[in-house]
Design a protein around this motif. Structure first.
Motif, mmCIF file in Angstrom:
data_model
loop_
_atom_site.group_PDB
_atom_site.id
_atom_site.type_symbol
_atom_site.label_atom_id
_atom_site.label_comp_id
_atom_site.label_asym_id
_atom_site.label_seq_id
_atom_site.Cartn_x
_atom_site.Cartn_y
_atom_site.Cartn_z
ATOM 1 N N PRO A 174 -6.439 31.862 12.365
ATOM 2 C CA PRO A 174 -6.911 30.535 11.950
ATOM 3 C C PRO A 174 -5.830 29.852 11.102
ATOM 4 C CG PRO A 174 -8.563 32.222 11.501
ATOM 5 C CD PRO A 174 -7.310 32.932 11.910
ATOM 6 N N LYS A 175 -5.737 28.549 11.240
ATOM 7 C CA LYS A 175 -4.677 27.811 10.540
ATOM 8 C C LYS A 175 -4.663 28.071 9.044
ATOM 9 C CE LYS A 175 -3.975 24.177 13.849
ATOM 10 N NZ LYS A 175 -3.796 22.780 14.099
ATOM 11 N N GLU A 176 -5.815 28.258 8.437
ATOM 12 C CA GLU A 176 -5.843 28.476 6.994
ATOM 13 C C GLU A 176 -5.252 29.830 6.588
ATOM 14 O OE1 GLU A 176 -9.994 29.494 8.567
ATOM 15 O OE2 GLU A 176 -8.591 27.859 8.849
ATOM 16 N N HIS A 177 -5.085 30.744 7.560
ATOM 17 C CA HIS A 177 -4.510 32.063 7.276
ATOM 18 C C HIS A 177 -3.013 32.113 7.544
ATOM 19 C CE1 HIS A 177 -8.739 33.840 7.890
ATOM 20 N NE2 HIS A 177 -8.537 33.566 6.622
ATOM 21 N N VAL A 178 -2.490 31.104 8.187
ATOM 22 C CA VAL A 178 -1.061 31.085 8.510
ATOM 23 C C VAL A 178 -0.308 30.598 7.283
ATOM 24 C CG1 VAL A 178 0.711 30.124 10.003
ATOM 25 C CG2 VAL A 178 -1.520 30.702 10.945
ATOM 26 N N GLN A 179 0.632 31.404 6.828
ATOM 27 C CA GLN A 179 1.396 31.065 5.632
ATOM 28 C C GLN A 179 2.601 30.224 5.996
ATOM 29 O OE1 GLN A 179 2.481 34.651 3.642
ATOM 30 N NE2 GLN A 179 0.382 35.234 3.211
ATOM 31 N N SER A 180 2.999 29.384 5.069
ATOM 32 C CA SER A 180 4.229 28.620 5.239
ATOM 33 C C SER A 180 5.406 29.562 5.084
ATOM 34 C CB SER A 180 4.318 27.524 4.160
ATOM 35 O OG SER A 180 3.252 26.630 4.298
#
Length: 183
Positions: A174-180
């Protein structure tokens, strides 16, 4: 911009590891070499955008990623094809080496991110990229080299000597779990 010879570049890995046989099959205006620390300015991300939407992290973050990959020797082999007339990248590809506990501590080459500038397609550059990457994998001692592709690209990879084997599965975080990216 005039063509920059390999000797003047900060390369990801030694250029001598690239097959002379494949280099000699390229058009005289095309040069293949390892990714260089200055390739952000030569359009590396522009060519990758042929594959998918590419978010530009900026040159500083791009260079940090280059150095992080180079800090893992014998693992990342990213190559570029450069138009000698413009010193601009027209093709890219990667093979990374996975070390395993299987097969007597064997290694597998994973080919990723094969892209050729749309204006340069149809000139066998993709074939040459695959030949270089396969050679790098095999010369690294890998017992196999694998890649994922769309159904539309299966005939191309079969012409490169690859055979269809099993299936690919993917699960995207999920996008919220992908780190910059971290510098």
């Amino acid at each position: 911009m005039p063509f920059t010879p390999d000797s003047e570049l900060d390369l990801l890995f030694p250029a001598e590891l690239i097959s002379l046989e494949v280099k000699n099959q390229l058009h005289q205006d095309v040069h293949v070499r390892p990714l260089a620390a200055t390739d952000y300015r030569r359009g590396h991300l522009d060519v990758l955008s042929v594959l998918t939407v590419v978010t530009d992290p900026g040159e500083e973050a791009w260079v940090a990623q280059f150095h992080a990959m180079r800090a893992l020797p014998l693992t990342y082999y990213m190559i570029v094809m450069v138009d000698k007339n413009t010193d601009v990248i027209i093709g890219v590809g990667t093979v990374f080496i996975e070390r395993k506990f299987l097969r007597g501590l064997g290694s597998v080459g994973h080919i990723e991110d094969i892209a050729v500038d749309k204006k340069q397609q149809g000139k066998k550059l993709g074939l040459r990229i695959i030949q270089v990457l396969t050679g790098l994998s095999e010369n690294s001692g890998c017992y196999k080299t694998i890649l994922n592709c769309s159904n539309d690209n299966i005939p191309f990879y079969q012409k490169c000597g690859y055979v269809q084997k099993e299936n690919e599965m993917a699960k995207y975080a999920p996008k919220e779990h992908v780190q910059s990216p971290r510098l």
